[in-house]
Every structure is written in C-alpha cells, then in structure tokens.
Design a protein around this motif. Structure first.
Motif, PDB file in Angstrom:
ATOM      1  N   ASN A  48      37.515  42.215  50.133  1.00  0.00           N
ATOM      2  CA  ASN A  48      38.455  41.745  49.106  1.00  0.00           C
ATOM      3  C   ASN A  48      38.469  42.670  47.896  1.00  0.00           C
ATOM      4  OD1 ASN A  48      39.250  39.583  50.682  1.00  0.00           O
ATOM      5  ND2 ASN A  48      37.677  38.237  49.845  1.00  0.00           N
ATOM      6  N   CYS A  49      37.306  43.128  47.464  1.00  0.00           N
ATOM      7  CA  CYS A  49      37.233  44.058  46.317  1.00  0.00           C
ATOM      8  C   CYS A  49      37.946  45.372  46.641  1.00  0.00           C
ATOM      9  CB  CYS A  49      35.780  44.331  45.957  1.00  0.00           C
ATOM     10  SG  CYS A  49      34.948  42.951  45.162  1.00  0.00           S
ATOM     11  N   LEU A  50      37.730  45.881  47.846  1.00  0.00           N
ATOM     12  CA  LEU A  50      38.380  47.135  48.234  1.00  0.00           C
ATOM     13  C   LEU A  50      39.881  46.968  48.331  1.00  0.00           C
ATOM     14  CD1 LEU A  50      35.854  48.416  50.923  1.00  0.00           C
ATOM     15  CD2 LEU A  50      36.292  49.409  48.675  1.00  0.00           C
ATOM     16  N   LYS A  51      40.347  45.843  48.855  1.00  0.00           N
ATOM     17  CA  LYS A  51      41.789  45.600  48.942  1.00  0.00           C
ATOM     18  C   LYS A  51      42.424  45.572  47.558  1.00  0.00           C
ATOM     19  CE  LYS A  51      42.226  43.058  53.273  1.00  0.00           C
ATOM     20  NZ  LYS A  51      42.563  41.748  53.860  1.00  0.00           N
ATOM     21  N   GLU A  52      41.743  44.949  46.580  1.00  0.00           N
ATOM     22  CA  GLU A  52      42.266  44.893  45.206  1.00  0.00           C
ATOM     23  C   GLU A  52      42.329  46.284  44.589  1.00  0.00           C
ATOM     24  OE1 GLU A  52      39.954  42.184  42.854  1.00  0.00           O
ATOM     25  OE2 GLU A  52      40.270  40.531  44.249  1.00  0.00           O
ATOM     26  N   THR A  53      41.316  47.096  44.879  1.00  0.00           N
ATOM     27  CA  THR A  53      41.242  48.432  44.288  1.00  0.00           C
ATOM     28  C   THR A  53      42.232  49.399  44.920  1.00  0.00           C
ATOM     29  OG1 THR A  53      38.904  48.074  43.803  1.00  0.00           O
ATOM     30  CG2 THR A  53      39.682  50.340  43.769  1.00  0.00           C
TER      31      THR A  53
END
Length: 55
Positions: A48-53
């Motif tokens: 999820n963090c990577l998708k947001e970034t």
C-alpha cells in the motif's frame, strides 16, 4: 570451514515465501543485499505504501 562466496549486489530483486514468512532480498549499492523478512500483514502495508508513492 565453510566456503566463502562473493557478495555482490548484482541480480534482480527477489521475493520468496519461506514457511510463514515472506523474504525480500534487495541488491544495494556497494555490494551485498538487504534481506527483510515480513509477515503477510507487513507485506500488505508495504504494498500500500509503495502504491501511494509510485502512483
């Protein structure tokens, strides 16, 4: 005495499931690999963090 293997950062990023954990091996600058063991909840949070970034 164990055989000495050269440590290089060459090669692709690897993610494998080992037992209950997920092991991620990331090549780093200067040689070697960063090895991180995650459980399923931590892997989902990382995703999820990577998708947001990345977008």
């Amino acid at each position: 005495m164990a055989a000495m293997k050269p440590r290089t950062g060459d090669g692709p990023m690897e993610v494998t499931k080992e037992g209950r954990g997920i092991v991620m091996r990331v090549p780093v600058d200067g040689g070697g690999r960063l090895v991180v063991e995650l459980n399923a909840e931590e892997a989902t949070a990382l995703l999820n963090c990577l998708k947001e970034t990345v977008g």
